[in-house]
Design an enzyme around this catalytic site. Sequence first.
Site, PDB file in Angstrom:
ATOM      1  N   HIS A 145      13.501  -0.553  -7.614  1.00 56.62           N
ATOM      2  CA  HIS A 145      13.309   0.307  -8.839  1.00 56.62           C
ATOM      3  C   HIS A 145      13.966  -0.274 -10.187  1.00 56.62           C
ATOM      4  O   HIS A 145      14.892  -1.039 -10.047  1.00 56.62           O
ATOM      5  CB  HIS A 145      14.462   1.632  -8.514  1.00 56.62           C
ATOM      6  N   CYS A 146      12.910  -0.417 -10.970  1.00 55.54           N
ATOM      7  CA  CYS A 146      12.793  -1.266 -12.095  1.00 55.54           C
ATOM      8  C   CYS A 146      13.682  -0.377 -13.235  1.00 55.54           C
ATOM      9  O   CYS A 146      13.313   0.836 -13.688  1.00 55.54           O
ATOM     10  CB  CYS A 146      11.679  -1.945 -12.518  1.00 55.54           C
ATOM     11  N   MET A 147      14.832  -1.052 -13.864  1.00 51.50           N
ATOM     12  CA  MET A 147      15.521  -0.202 -14.686  1.00 51.50           C
ATOM     13  C   MET A 147      14.911  -0.257 -16.132  1.00 51.50           C
ATOM     14  O   MET A 147      15.035   0.719 -16.917  1.00 51.50           O
ATOM     15  CB  MET A 147      17.009  -0.360 -14.757  1.00 51.50           C
ATOM     16  N   ASP A 150      12.246   2.368 -15.719  1.00 57.31           N
ATOM     17  CA  ASP A 150      12.872   3.669 -15.141  1.00 57.31           C
ATOM     18  C   ASP A 150      11.894   4.306 -13.924  1.00 57.31           C
ATOM     19  O   ASP A 150      11.515   5.619 -13.870  1.00 57.31           O
ATOM     20  CB  ASP A 150      13.066   4.832 -16.402  1.00 57.31           C
ATOM     21  N   THR A 151      11.340   3.400 -13.306  1.00 66.31           N
ATOM     22  CA  THR A 151      10.448   3.940 -12.126  1.00 66.31           C
ATOM     23  C   THR A 151      10.453   2.979 -11.087  1.00 66.31           C
ATOM     24  O   THR A 151      10.950   1.665 -11.207  1.00 66.31           O
ATOM     25  CB  THR A 151       9.015   4.103 -12.421  1.00 66.31           C
TER      26      THR A 151
END
Length: 244
Positions: A145-147, A150-151
């Site tokens: 999950h890539c901050m 945001d997905t």
Amino acid sequence: MFQLCHGNCEVKRRQDFVLLCVASFGGVYASCWALRIPQAWLAGPFIGYVALTVHNVLFAAACYCFYGALTTDPGRVPAGWLPAGVSESSREVHAARAQARQPGGEVRATFGNRLRYCAICENFKPPRAHHCSICNRCVLRMDHHCMWLDTCIGFYNHRYFLLFLAYTWLFMAFTMSVFCHEAYLAWKSELPVRPFSFWQLLLLAINVAYIAVFFVSVSVLLFTQLHQVASNTTQELWGQRVQS
């Protein structure tokens, strides 16, 4: 009420990361124009037009892939999914569901099991699919999950994410070389046509330092992703193997 406010704060915080990423990347591009570097390219020989074209193409490609990774659904496990050759009424299906519903039952089955059941989604999931606690769903071939986006990075947007890293790496390398060259000319006092003001020199120094840190971070992430692609694995599976 507290949970609702806390949830809204979490959403806003994640959105702030996306805006920070956009502002940082766009700020580097805007700094080139603030330092009048593209204007100098256009006023110089033909090689300046080539440099400006490369600069704009890399920036546009990175923005396009960023948008693709941000807006493309990473992929979800279809409701009621079962592996081929396994029926809903089989003993194996009932045993997996019963084990997951027990107190302390595993939400994520261990790597290598034939049937993997998510007790949160109440659904079976194929290999490399994992449940994301932030997105609150199982993601197909989940990498992480890539901050900054945001997905989740999964089956359908992993290509965009990898290309975004590659184009960003090239853009940062190109821009870093341009800024270092401008700093060298300014130090040698060889900019008589467009001498830098104090604020432009400060902006140049800040950008050189920022891009150096950003370039190292992107390099580590890019080459980690390339290694995982070459070894046919994902960050999620790699983390499980390290822990085991």
